[in-house]
Design a protein around this motif. Structure first.
Motif, PDB file in Angstrom:
ATOM      1  N   PHE A 178       0.828  -1.198   0.000  1.00  0.00           N
ATOM      2  CA  PHE A 178       0.000   0.000   0.000  1.00  0.00           C
ATOM      3  C   PHE A 178       0.868   1.257   0.000  1.00  0.00           C
ATOM      4  N   VAL A 179       1.902   1.270   0.805  1.00  0.00           N
ATOM      5  CA  VAL A 179       2.804   2.427   0.859  1.00  0.00           C
ATOM      6  C   VAL A 179       3.485   2.623  -0.496  1.00  0.00           C
ATOM      7  N   GLY A 180       3.924   1.542  -1.115  1.00  0.00           N
ATOM      8  CA  GLY A 180       4.566   1.642  -2.429  1.00  0.00           C
ATOM      9  C   GLY A 180       3.624   2.174  -3.488  1.00  0.00           C
ATOM     10  N   ALA A 181       2.393   1.685  -3.499  1.00  0.00           N
ATOM     11  CA  ALA A 181       1.418   2.167  -4.477  1.00  0.00           C
ATOM     12  C   ALA A 181       1.077   3.632  -4.227  1.00  0.00           C
ATOM     13  N   PHE A 182       0.917   4.007  -2.980  1.00  0.00           N
ATOM     14  CA  PHE A 182       0.614   5.390  -2.628  1.00  0.00           C
ATOM     15  C   PHE A 182       1.772   6.306  -3.030  1.00  0.00           C
ATOM     16  N   HIS A 183       2.988   5.849  -2.798  1.00  0.00           N
ATOM     17  CA  HIS A 183       4.175   6.617  -3.172  1.00  0.00           C
ATOM     18  C   HIS A 183       4.234   6.794  -4.693  1.00  0.00           C
ATOM     19  N   VAL A 189       1.713   6.780  -6.844  1.00  0.00           N
ATOM     20  CA  VAL A 189       0.654   7.698  -7.277  1.00  0.00           C
ATOM     21  C   VAL A 189       1.038   9.139  -6.976  1.00  0.00           C
ATOM     22  N   LEU A 190       1.558   9.384  -5.785  1.00  0.00           N
ATOM     23  CA  LEU A 190       1.947  10.753  -5.442  1.00  0.00           C
ATOM     24  C   LEU A 190       3.155  11.217  -6.259  1.00  0.00           C
ATOM     25  N   ALA A 191       4.070  10.304  -6.584  1.00  0.00           N
ATOM     26  CA  ALA A 191       5.224  10.678  -7.394  1.00  0.00           C
ATOM     27  C   ALA A 191       4.795  11.078  -8.801  1.00  0.00           C
ATOM     28  N   VAL A 192       3.784  10.417  -9.330  1.00  0.00           N
ATOM     29  CA  VAL A 192       3.268  10.793 -10.638  1.00  0.00           C
ATOM     30  C   VAL A 192       2.508  12.114 -10.537  1.00  0.00           C
ATOM     31  N   ALA A 193       1.728  12.280  -9.481  1.00  0.00           N
ATOM     32  CA  ALA A 193       0.929  13.497  -9.325  1.00  0.00           C
ATOM     33  C   ALA A 193       1.806  14.733  -9.161  1.00  0.00           C
ATOM     34  N   TYR A 194       2.906  14.607  -8.438  1.00  0.00           N
ATOM     35  CA  TYR A 194       3.783  15.751  -8.196  1.00  0.00           C
ATOM     36  C   TYR A 194       5.009  15.768  -9.109  1.00  0.00           C
ATOM     37  N   ASP A 195       5.068  14.824 -10.047  1.00  0.00           N
ATOM     38  CA  ASP A 195       6.115  14.772 -11.071  1.00  0.00           C
ATOM     39  C   ASP A 195       7.520  14.817 -10.465  1.00  0.00           C
ATOM     40  N   GLY A 246       8.310   3.597  -6.102  1.00  0.00           N
ATOM     41  CA  GLY A 246       7.067   3.158  -5.472  1.00  0.00           C
ATOM     42  C   GLY A 246       6.482   1.932  -6.146  1.00  0.00           C
ATOM     43  N   ALA A 247       6.515   1.921  -7.482  1.00  0.00           N
ATOM     44  CA  ALA A 247       5.987   0.766  -8.213  1.00  0.00           C
ATOM     45  C   ALA A 247       6.832  -0.476  -7.941  1.00  0.00           C
ATOM     46  N   GLY A 248       8.130  -0.301  -7.868  1.00  0.00           N
ATOM     47  CA  GLY A 248       9.006  -1.435  -7.560  1.00  0.00           C
ATOM     48  C   GLY A 248       8.764  -1.991  -6.173  1.00  0.00           C
ATOM     49  N   LEU A 249       8.586  -1.097  -5.211  1.00  0.00           N
ATOM     50  CA  LEU A 249       8.303  -1.535  -3.841  1.00  0.00           C
ATOM     51  C   LEU A 249       6.970  -2.269  -3.762  1.00  0.00           C
ATOM     52  N   ALA A 250       5.961  -1.731  -4.428  1.00  0.00           N
ATOM     53  CA  ALA A 250       4.645  -2.382  -4.427  1.00  0.00           C
ATOM     54  C   ALA A 250       4.716  -3.744  -5.110  1.00  0.00           C
TER      55      ALA A 250
END
Length: 60
Positions: free
Chosen positions: A18-23, A25-31, A38-42
């Motif tokens: 969950f933390v990886g997916a959230f990270h 999503v936020l990394a894409v949102a804030y570029d 995050g995707a690798g961790l998830a």
């Protein structure tokens, strides 16, 4: 029957996924360019979750 150790590991890995997916999503949102982290961790967490619970899946 699921052991307490396997249940604890599963809950930890679900939290990490969950933390990886959230990270991601936020990394894409804030570029920030760190979406792959995050995707690798998830992905790694989900893969490890399957490996940890593989013996349980065979009992069914």
């Amino acid at each position: 029957m699921v052991s307490k150790r396997r249940l604890g590991a599963s809950l930890l890995l679900v939290g990490l996924a969950f933390v990886g997916a959230f990270h991601a999503v936020l990394a894409v949102a804030y570029d920030t360019g760190l979406a792959s982290v995050g995707a690798g961790l998830a992905g790694l967490s989900v893969l490890t979750l399957v490996v940890v619970n593989l013996p349980t899946l065979g009992d069914g």
